[in-house]
Design an enzyme around this catalytic site. Structure first.
Site, short mmCIF file in Angstrom:
data_model
loop_
_atom_site.label_atom_id
_atom_site.label_comp_id
_atom_site.label_asym_id
_atom_site.label_seq_id
_atom_site.Cartn_x
_atom_site.Cartn_y
_atom_site.Cartn_z
N ARG A 3 -7.27 -2.40 -6.13
CA ARG A 3 -8.20 -3.25 -5.49
C ARG A 3 -9.58 -2.97 -5.61
O ARG A 3 -10.49 -3.22 -5.08
CB ARG A 3 -7.81 -3.30 -4.13
CG ARG A 3 -6.37 -4.05 -3.76
CD ARG A 3 -6.16 -4.54 -2.48
NE ARG A 3 -7.03 -4.64 -1.58
CZ ARG A 3 -8.03 -5.62 -1.21
NH1 ARG A 3 -7.66 -6.76 -2.22
NH2 ARG A 3 -8.72 -5.41 -0.76
N TYR A 51 -9.17 -4.00 14.93
CA TYR A 51 -9.95 -4.29 13.78
C TYR A 51 -9.94 -5.64 13.06
O TYR A 51 -8.90 -5.83 12.69
CB TYR A 51 -10.21 -2.95 12.90
CG TYR A 51 -11.04 -3.28 11.80
CD1 TYR A 51 -12.47 -3.22 11.99
CD2 TYR A 51 -10.37 -3.58 10.53
CE1 TYR A 51 -13.48 -3.45 11.02
CE2 TYR A 51 -11.51 -3.87 9.31
CZ TYR A 51 -12.81 -3.82 9.63
OH TYR A 51 -13.68 -4.15 8.80
N GLU A 62 -9.04 -11.65 -3.21
CA GLU A 62 -9.07 -11.88 -1.89
C GLU A 62 -10.25 -12.72 -1.54
O GLU A 62 -11.50 -12.66 -2.29
CB GLU A 62 -9.32 -10.46 -1.24
CG GLU A 62 -9.86 -10.45 0.23
CD GLU A 62 -9.95 -8.87 0.92
OE1 GLU A 62 -10.27 -7.78 0.17
OE2 GLU A 62 -10.01 -9.17 2.13
N ASP A 66 -2.99 -5.75 5.50
CA ASP A 66 -4.01 -4.78 5.43
C ASP A 66 -3.62 -3.74 6.64
O ASP A 66 -3.85 -4.15 7.61
CB ASP A 66 -5.26 -5.23 5.34
CG ASP A 66 -6.30 -4.11 4.87
OD1 ASP A 66 -5.62 -2.94 4.71
OD2 ASP A 66 -7.46 -4.76 4.63
N ARG A 99 -3.07 -13.47 3.97
CA ARG A 99 -2.97 -12.09 4.90
C ARG A 99 -2.73 -12.41 6.30
O ARG A 99 -3.73 -12.95 6.79
CB ARG A 99 -4.32 -11.36 4.47
CG ARG A 99 -4.15 -9.78 4.70
CD ARG A 99 -5.56 -9.39 4.57
NE ARG A 99 -6.30 -9.14 5.69
CZ ARG A 99 -7.50 -8.43 5.88
NH1 ARG A 99 -7.92 -7.69 4.98
NH2 ARG A 99 -8.18 -8.45 7.01
N GLU A 118 -1.15 -3.49 1.84
CA GLU A 118 -2.53 -2.79 1.49
C GLU A 118 -3.15 -1.66 2.47
O GLU A 118 -2.83 -1.68 3.66
CB GLU A 118 -3.71 -3.86 1.59
CG GLU A 118 -5.00 -3.46 1.18
CD GLU A 118 -6.01 -4.59 1.45
OE1 GLU A 118 -5.54 -5.80 1.29
OE2 GLU A 118 -7.26 -4.51 1.63
N GLU A 143 -9.88 -0.43 -2.49
CA GLU A 143 -11.23 -1.00 -2.18
C GLU A 143 -12.41 -0.12 -1.92
O GLU A 143 -13.47 -0.35 -2.08
CB GLU A 143 -11.07 -1.94 -1.13
CG GLU A 143 -10.76 -1.39 0.17
CD GLU A 143 -10.58 -2.24 1.53
OE1 GLU A 143 -9.83 -3.26 1.29
OE2 GLU A 143 -11.29 -2.25 2.41
N TRP A 170 -9.95 5.52 8.46
CA TRP A 170 -10.33 4.25 8.19
C TRP A 170 -9.31 3.61 7.32
O TRP A 170 -8.94 4.23 6.41
CB TRP A 170 -11.62 4.11 7.44
CG TRP A 170 -12.74 3.41 8.05
CD1 TRP A 170 -13.70 3.70 8.93
CD2 TRP A 170 -12.71 2.01 8.32
NE1 TRP A 170 -14.23 2.77 9.44
CE2 TRP A 170 -13.78 1.49 9.11
CE3 TRP A 170 -11.88 1.00 7.71
CZ2 TRP A 170 -13.89 0.16 9.59
CZ3 TRP A 170 -12.10 -0.29 7.98
CH2 TRP A 170 -13.18 -0.71 8.87
N HIS A 220 -5.40 -0.92 6.59
CA HIS A 220 -6.61 -0.40 6.76
C HIS A 220 -6.55 1.25 7.11
O HIS A 220 -7.18 1.94 7.76
CB HIS A 220 -7.48 -0.72 8.21
CG HIS A 220 -7.95 -2.22 7.77
ND1 HIS A 220 -7.38 -3.22 8.37
CD2 HIS A 220 -8.85 -2.89 6.94
CE1 HIS A 220 -8.18 -4.62 8.12
NE2 HIS A 220 -8.94 -4.17 7.00
#
Ligand code: GCO
Ligand code: MG
Length: 405
Positions: free
Chosen positions: A285, A159, A341, A212, A147, A238, A264, A405, A214
């Site tokens: 995920r 982040y 992951e 990702d 990743r 992601e 997630e 987020w 996020h």
């Protein structure tokens, strides 16, 4: 066999973990992970005050019935606090069943579908160059999937980028109030294509690359990103955008063939039902700790399999090795397993508290045939690392608007 006691532990060997131990009258015990970052103590109260008293004296083998009792049997279904509590009990019961049968949990699920679990590692750098140096080092260690995340020029903090911190434990382990970070979609777009263009040039075409977001983009911005990254053929993109409104992923899907992954933070199958059923995503995920345990993850996995969706369980450092073990058993079994992951378990304090039976070599995780989940929790070691209130950062746009987020 009867459940005779259930204990809840909160410790901070780098970051906070909530661990449940279900003890039986026959001496066998099981372990579960109930960690909900930033809301740890809410889960502890839910367990101690509301759930544990109802379970004493019950048959620990009745996993499905206990799951339904805790899910359907209460007026308030779902929710992260409740589902993390159910998840930990559920994992511990599978651990007990495996130990009682003298079999690893994956055998109880149906046995092995593969020899090992393919992992993706993280390369997060303070510049594109730094990210690719890290990615190259991971590639040399044998990882087949990486990743890529990089600091965004023009923003003070990005982040997940480690900076001078040695790992995610040091980065995120102890923040008694939420730090605030700034997000700019404009600045992100000025960096992101270059990361993958140079990533492909340097790492070659055989490595799987992932990214990702996020959830910082809107669906139409995510669609733009997907199109932009198509030439670099990612394994998946992601959390490209928030999918509280699951239909919003149709916008992304209409525009790009980049494979999409999400889930997630999901607490139940209902949060991903439309995404899966309408084939709006390619990887789900969900994590055992947050979606209701092994029982729930097995159900999501089977549902996903009939819609061509693979699994890619969350493996961030805010999930304990107990959750990772639960994933290992599900991953080894699941016919539609995609990828796991992996951020490593290099932290000494963590290894002091949790012991496990998996090992990593050449980008794959394997485990021994130890009965149950194959993990253990050292109560005395845990007592050396007391709970500390800690939060993830809050994201704001440059004008101060609170952001996703
Ligand atoms: C991931 C996650 C992490 C989360 C973390 C929050 O894909 O690994 O998005 O980066 O931010 O789990 O604690
Ligand atoms: Mg993520």
């Amino acid at each position: 066999m009867k459940i005779s006691a259930i204990k809840v532990f909160v410790c901070n060997p780098g970051r906070n973990f909530v661990t449940v131990k279900v003890i039986t009258d026959e001496g066998i015990y099981g372990i579960g992970d109930a960690t909900l970052n930033g809301r740890e103590m809410a889960v502890v109260t839910c367990l101690e005050e509301h759930i544990i008293p109802c379970l004493i004296g019950r048959d620990p083998h009745a996993i499905e019935d206990i799951w339904q009792y805790l899910y359907r049997g209460v007026y308030w279904r779902k929710g992260p606090v409740n589902m993390a509590a159910i998840a930990a009990i559920d994992m511990a019961l599978w651990d007990i069943k495996g130990k009682a049968a003298n079999l690893p949990v994956y055998q109880l699920l149906g046995g092995k579908s593969r020899t090992g679990v393919t992992l993706y590692a993280h390369a997060s750098g303070s510049s594109i160059e730094d990210t690719l140096d890290k990615a190259e080092a991971l590639q040399q260690q044998g990882f087949k999937a990486i990743r890529l995340q990089s600091a965004i020029p023009g923003l003070n903090v990005t982040y997940g980028v480690l900076g001078d911190k040695k790992d995610y434990f040091e980065l995120q382990g102890n923040r008694p109030l939420p730090p605030e970070e700034t997000w700019s979609t404009q600045k992100y777009f000025s960096m992101i294509e270059d990361l993958f263009k140079r990533g492909r040039q340097r790492l070659g075409n055989h490595i799987h690359l992932l990214h990702d977001v996020h959830s910082r983009l809107t669906p139409i911005e995510a669609a733009r990103l997907g199109k932009l990254l198509e030439p670099y053929h990612l394994l998946f993109l992601e959390d490209a955008a928030i999918a509280e409104n699951q239909a919003s992923y149709e916008v992304i899907r209409q525009h790009t063939t980049v494979p999409l992954a999400i889930g997630e933070t999901y607490n139940s199958i209902w949060e991903c039902k439309d995404l899966i059923e309408n084939q709006l995503i390619d990887y789900i995920r969900t994590a055992a700790t947050h979606a209701g345990g092994i029982t729930a993850l097995r159900r999501i996995t089977d549902f996903a399999s009939i819609h061509n969706v693979k699994t890619a369980p969350h493996g961030a450092p805010d999930l304990s090795p107990v959750c990772f073990a639960a994933h290992m058993h599900i991953n080894i079994w699941a016919p539609n397993f995609g990828i796991q992951e992996f951020v490593g378990f290099g932290n000494d304090k963590l290894n002091d508290v949790f012991s496990h039976n998996f090992s990593v070599s050449n980008g794959m995780a394997t485990m021994t045939d130890a009965p149950g989940l194959g993990v253990d929790f050292d109560e005395e070691a845990a007592a050396k690392y007391p709970y500390k209130r800690s939060y993830l950062p809050v994201s704001r746009l440059e004008d101060g608007t609170a952001w996703h987020w």
